[in-house]
Design an enzyme around this catalytic site. Structure first.
Site, PDB file in Angstrom:
ATOM      1  N   ASP A  98     -16.589  51.886 -27.371  1.00 49.35           N
ATOM      2  CA  ASP A  98     -15.242  51.823 -26.821  1.00 49.35           C
ATOM      3  C   ASP A  98     -14.350  51.048 -27.785  1.00 49.35           C
ATOM      4  O   ASP A  98     -14.749  50.010 -28.308  1.00 49.35           O
ATOM      5  CB  ASP A  98     -15.293  51.086 -25.473  1.00 49.35           C
ATOM      6  CG  ASP A  98     -14.354  51.682 -24.449  1.00 49.35           C
ATOM      7  OD1 ASP A  98     -13.169  51.826 -24.782  1.00 49.35           O
ATOM      8  OD2 ASP A  98     -14.809  51.967 -23.337  1.00 49.35           O
ATOM      9  N   ASP A 200      -9.458  53.592 -25.955  1.00 54.56           N
ATOM     10  CA  ASP A 200      -8.885  53.115 -24.705  1.00 54.56           C
ATOM     11  C   ASP A 200      -7.356  53.262 -24.717  1.00 54.56           C
ATOM     12  O   ASP A 200      -6.724  52.995 -25.747  1.00 54.56           O
ATOM     13  CB  ASP A 200      -9.260  51.632 -24.583  1.00 54.56           C
ATOM     14  CG  ASP A 200      -8.852  51.027 -23.270  1.00 54.56           C
ATOM     15  OD1 ASP A 200      -9.451  51.392 -22.252  1.00 54.56           O
ATOM     16  OD2 ASP A 200      -7.930  50.186 -23.262  1.00 54.56           O
ATOM     17  N   GLU A 255      -8.540  58.238 -24.350  1.00 50.50           N
ATOM     18  CA  GLU A 255      -8.168  58.150 -22.938  1.00 50.50           C
ATOM     19  C   GLU A 255      -6.645  58.232 -22.836  1.00 50.50           C
ATOM     20  O   GLU A 255      -5.943  57.372 -23.359  1.00 50.50           O
ATOM     21  CB  GLU A 255      -8.656  56.828 -22.353  1.00 50.50           C
ATOM     22  CG  GLU A 255      -8.365  56.722 -20.872  1.00 50.50           C
ATOM     23  CD  GLU A 255      -8.202  55.293 -20.383  1.00 50.50           C
ATOM     24  OE1 GLU A 255      -8.532  55.032 -19.229  1.00 50.50           O
ATOM     25  OE2 GLU A 255      -7.716  54.429 -21.148  1.00 50.50           O
ATOM     26  N   HIS A 327     -15.590  54.207 -14.712  1.00 55.15           N
ATOM     27  CA  HIS A 327     -15.660  52.831 -14.198  1.00 55.15           C
ATOM     28  C   HIS A 327     -14.321  52.360 -13.619  1.00 55.15           C
ATOM     29  O   HIS A 327     -14.220  51.218 -13.195  1.00 55.15           O
ATOM     30  CB  HIS A 327     -16.091  51.899 -15.334  1.00 55.15           C
ATOM     31  CG  HIS A 327     -15.072  51.872 -16.443  1.00 55.15           C
ATOM     32  ND1 HIS A 327     -14.959  52.873 -17.375  1.00 55.15           N
ATOM     33  CD2 HIS A 327     -14.098  50.986 -16.742  1.00 55.15           C
ATOM     34  CE1 HIS A 327     -13.964  52.603 -18.192  1.00 55.15           C
ATOM     35  NE2 HIS A 327     -13.419  51.461 -17.830  1.00 55.15           N
ATOM     36  N   ASP A 328     -13.300  53.202 -13.630  1.00 52.09           N
ATOM     37  CA  ASP A 328     -11.971  52.808 -13.136  1.00 52.09           C
ATOM     38  C   ASP A 328     -11.616  53.445 -11.797  1.00 52.09           C
ATOM     39  O   ASP A 328     -10.457  53.359 -11.366  1.00 52.09           O
ATOM     40  CB  ASP A 328     -10.882  53.226 -14.136  1.00 52.09           C
ATOM     41  CG  ASP A 328     -10.932  52.415 -15.417  1.00 52.09           C
ATOM     42  OD1 ASP A 328     -11.366  51.254 -15.369  1.00 52.09           O
ATOM     43  OD2 ASP A 328     -10.540  52.962 -16.466  1.00 52.09           O
TER      44      ASP A 328
HETATM   45  C1  GLC Z   1      -8.669  51.670 -19.684  1.00 46.22           C
HETATM   46  C2  GLC Z   1     -10.019  51.197 -19.218  1.00 46.22           C
HETATM   47  C3  GLC Z   1      -9.833  50.185 -18.137  1.00 46.22           C
HETATM   48  C4  GLC Z   1      -9.029  49.017 -18.683  1.00 46.22           C
HETATM   49  C5  GLC Z   1      -7.729  49.490 -19.314  1.00 46.22           C
HETATM   50  C6  GLC Z   1      -7.101  48.411 -20.147  1.00 46.22           C
HETATM   51  O1  GLC Z   1      -7.984  52.371 -18.716  1.00 46.22           O
HETATM   52  O2  GLC Z   1     -10.814  52.294 -18.825  1.00 46.22           O
HETATM   53  O3  GLC Z   1     -11.049  49.750 -17.593  1.00 46.22           O
HETATM   54  O4  GLC Z   1      -8.741  48.116 -17.666  1.00 46.22           O
HETATM   55  O5  GLC Z   1      -7.906  50.601 -20.151  1.00 46.22           O
HETATM   56  O6  GLC Z   1      -7.819  48.208 -21.317  1.00 46.22           O
END
Ligand code: GLC
Length: 561
Positions: A98, A200, A255, A327-328
């Protein structure tokens, strides 16, 4: 460079903190992950994505990084990481790390320096602004935690921007030094043999430098029209590709929330030389409230069908990661299925959806055994993650009743996905011999890997079978998508076709029996015949004919001749 076959791969997401604890401190770790690789390989996944394991104060459990080139002691050592890499490679599998590019921790050495004085050499690594005319924050943007996206720094009398938590200051990507630092970090991991990066918050790096006020009054993320897919974002990715990525056999998955297929094309069409795929996040947000993400809204199947159709038909040259859960988000079986009576059927039906579309599937740990939201969340002390805690604080300060706020948090919290992986019966569920850092789901004795392995009709057994089918069937990966029965309120049906191969997928998204009006649906009339390839009710033999009714949450895939 010619990278590995990422389009045909299946990615398995590990949230290391909650996957497997090897030393009894209640926190999962890298040796724990290594000890459970058999499970992931048995499932049929090829790539393991581990969420951040770098040193971090854990305001956002690893997404607030204080050192990008090391491993946090609670997860192990660099030698453990190397062992994980080698174990995966020996199995013919890949490792995805990540990469958090948008922000660091406020405890990162750059920010510690930057906040010291206005002329510190690191000041311009971050985004600072003077107060607005009223002496308050420079604009009315809200962070993803709610409240202002700006934090006052009394020492130097300016605000800094944080799109996420106040301990996650945003980096200034317009500064070429910041970009060069990030390139160097990527090279560090690439030289160590990492195979892929999950980037991310990939599409929010480029902010509108005039920081205009927004007309939106969303509780979280107001102002995002001024930084989503911002003006320079493609320059940044093209530069990264030119300077770093093009020299390694590496795959990138960004993402990206709030993107259209057209935007996705710009990030991922091969000729653009940016990223390999973006993670199609929209389906996992189908029930999220528009103005307040904690107000889960009623969703209907038409919404989900619309999202899938758009992404399956409008994207031409680009590629997506199929991302129904991670995980979100709350647990997939609870969010889109039925975690009670129809848990096995709905979890396996969702496996068919996730594994029968064009894109690279991402499976989140625990979904392969049909884990559900946990009944243990009752008081605010049960929650660990900052979004929920901050929401609780802001709402109760504004006079909302505690029970009301908790009632929103319980079904929607991302902590639901972070309860420990359920390996076996008994205290600690095989995850830890100590006290788990976050409560275990009370149903761990009933839903766990050991039981799933012993049951030929388990959700796990079905996932394995469905993954095998996908691997043997290029039409499921690369084929075209043709929606059927679009107005049907309960049945989701489509055809995936490649050359002479035509596959029919039918999914009953309901507890009710649903009629299939087939001839009208496929245009095959009398001549067509259907051979069953897979079904999630164990009583249907391979090769069975198409039924007139689908049972609750039934999912079937046929070959059409
Ligand atoms: C992404 C991650 C999340 C995190 C956010 C800020 O959305 O998946 O878990 O809180 O970025 O880094």
């Amino acid at each position: 460079m010619n990278p590995w076959n990422w389009k045909e791969s299946i990615v398995y997401e590990v949230y290391p903190r909650s996957f497997m604890d090897s030393d009894g401190d209640g926190i999962g770790d890298l040796p724990g992950v290594i000890s459970r690789l058999d499970h992931i390989q048995e499932l049929g996944a090829d790539v393991v994505w581990i969420t951040p394991v770098y040193p971090s104060p854990n305001a956002d459990y690893g997404y607030d990084i204080s050192d990008y080139c090391d491993i946090a002691p609670e997860y192990g050592t660099m030698e453990d990481w190397e062992e994980l890499r080698d174990s995966l490679h020996r199995r013919g599998m890949k490792l995805m790390m990540d990469l958090v590019l948008n922000h660091t921790s406020d405890e990162h050495p750059w920010f510690r320096e930057a906040r010291k004085s206005r002329d510190n050499p690191y000041r311009d690594y971050y985004i600072w602004r003077d107060p607005g005319t009223d002496g308050g924050p420079p604009n009315n943007w809200t962070s993803y935690l709610g409240g202002s996206a700006w934090e006052w720094e009394p020492e130097t009398k300016q605000y800094y921007l944080h799109i996420y938590g106040r301990k996650q200051p945003d980096l200034n990507w317009d500064n070429p030094k910041v970009r060069a630092e990030m390139h160097a970090i990527m090279e560090f991991w690439l030289e160590k043999g990492v195979d892929a990066f999950r980037i991310d918050a990939a599409n929010i790096l480029s902010k509108n430098p005039s920081f205009p006020d927004t007309g939106s009054d969303k509780k979280q993320g107001a102002g995002e029209e001024y930084y989503r897919n911002g003006e320079h974002i493609h320059d940044y990715y093209q530069e990264m590709h030119r300077k770093v990525l093009s020299r390694y056999p590496v795959i990138t998955a960004g993402e990206t929330a709030k993107v259209s297929p057209e935007d996705a094309e710009r990030y991922t069409a091969p000729g653009r030389r940016e990223m390999n795929m973006i993670l199609m996040i929209e389906a996992s947000k189908v029930a999220e409230g528009d103005d307040d993400l904690w107000d889960l809204k009623r969703w209907d199947l038409a919404d989900l069908k619309g999202i899938i159709k758009k992404w399956q038909t409008e994207l031409k040259e680009g590629w997506i990661g199929l991302y129904f859960s991670n995980h979100d988000h709350p647990r997939l079986a609870s969010y889109l299925g039925d975690a009670g009576q129809w848990r096995r059927e709905s979890a396996s039906m969702l496996a068919v959806l996730a594994l029968s579309l064009r894109g690279t599937p991402f499976i989140y740990q625990g979904d392969e055994i049909g884990m559900t939201n946990s009944g243990h969340f009752a008081r605010i002390e049960d929650f660990k993650e900052q979004q929920a805690l901050e929401y609780y604080r802001l709402e109760t300060e504004n006079g909302a009743a505690e029970e009301e706020v908790l009632a929103k948090l319980i079904p929607a919290s991302r902590d639901q996905a972070r309860t420990p992986m359920q390996w076996e019966d008994g205290e600690g569920a095989g995850f830890t011999t100590g006290i788990p850092w976050i409560g275990l789901n009370p149903n761990a004795d009933e839903i766990n890997v050991r039981r799933a392995l012993a049951d030929p009709n388990s959700v796990f057994a079905f996932y394995k079978k469905m993954i095998r089918l996908r691997k043997e069937t290029p039409a499921l990966v690369h084929g075209s998508y043709e929606p059927l029965l679009e107005p049907h309120p309960r049945v989701f049906a489509y055809i995936r076709a490649l050359e002479s191969e035509r596959l029919l997928v039918v999914l009953n998204f309901s507890k009710e029996e649903s009629e299939l009006d087939l001839p009208a649906m496929t245009g095959t009339e009398e001549t067509g015949s259907f051979t069953l390839l897979i079904g999630n009710y164990p009583d249907l033999a391979d090769g069975a004919e198409l039924p007139r009714y689908l049972r609750p949450y039934e999912a079937l895939v046929f070959r059409m001749i």
